[in-house]
Scaffold this active site. Sequence first.
Site, short mmCIF file in Angstrom:
data_model
loop_
_atom_site.label_atom_id
_atom_site.label_comp_id
_atom_site.label_asym_id
_atom_site.label_seq_id
_atom_site.Cartn_x
_atom_site.Cartn_y
_atom_site.Cartn_z
N THR A 97 -24.21 19.62 -63.72
CA THR A 97 -25.19 18.96 -64.57
C THR A 97 -26.02 18.20 -63.27
O THR A 97 -25.65 17.34 -62.80
CB THR A 97 -24.88 17.93 -65.65
N LYS A 172 -30.00 20.85 -70.89
CA LYS A 172 -28.95 19.98 -70.75
C LYS A 172 -29.62 18.77 -70.92
O LYS A 172 -28.88 17.89 -71.45
CB LYS A 172 -28.43 20.17 -69.41
#
Length: 291
Positions: A97, A172
């Site tokens: 991420t 995300k």
Amino acid sequence: MAKCAFIGLGVMGYPMAGHLAAKGHEVRVYNRTSSKAEAWAAEHGGTACATPAEAAEGAEFVFCCVGNDDDLRSVTLGADGAFARTGKDAVFVDHTTASAEVARELAAEAEAAGFAFIDAPVSGGQAGAENGVLTVMCGGAQAAFDRVAPVIDCFAQACRLMGPVGAGQTTKMVNQICIAGLVQALSEGLNFADKAGLDGHAVVDVISKGAAGSWQMANRGNTMLDDQFDFGFAVDWMRKDLGIVLAEARNIGASVPVTAQVDQFYQDVQNMGGGRWDTSSLIRRLRALSH
């Protein structure tokens, strides 16, 4: 069966790489702490490598899951970085991420070297990784995605191409925005139930079956009531992710006032010594305020 590399064997990467090996893929691994790579190789029958470059050499698919933008650059770029030996026509899949900016930066480097780059952050946490049921949000070229998607399916229950490079990371970000608001609302609701003299577990049982139900309520409601936070996705990681969200929001002109507020609430939790607590520990902040 494919020749794969996996770089980064943390709480997510270790089991993800394990699923690749369990499905019969040939897997070479690298981890900054070499003993973890050696332990993984002993457990799963793969090969531990001394550098990311060594792991990537000869691989059709190179997977990566590290901490942040800087970690990602450190394992991809330079003489020992994975990009130095990732072959032409290979696909590099980044499960970190990270920012959309670093995804585009590394995609340009990959394109110049003749291989594809896909940003593919995941959702589902440690349990999702261990059980092979992650959700994977991808950004990149359709052809590269089509090649690697069947391999990603080894550890995913859902995998979708969201758009060009960077679209996986921005998706995300949406995921983390939604989670932040949900966890804060759930914390307020359960704290309110306690103050009102209600049986919190009974409250969760009944309202989880209605419009208020969510993954967070089903999986974290009762543990929040029991003051259990020594598992799951850590506050420190969530603050890293929300920092990425807030920076991107400024770049694109998106208003995220609730996310910004919850980020500060997570800082309060860190100040309480809860950096490694699960993100559902937001309720502890409310309990502390009530005393």
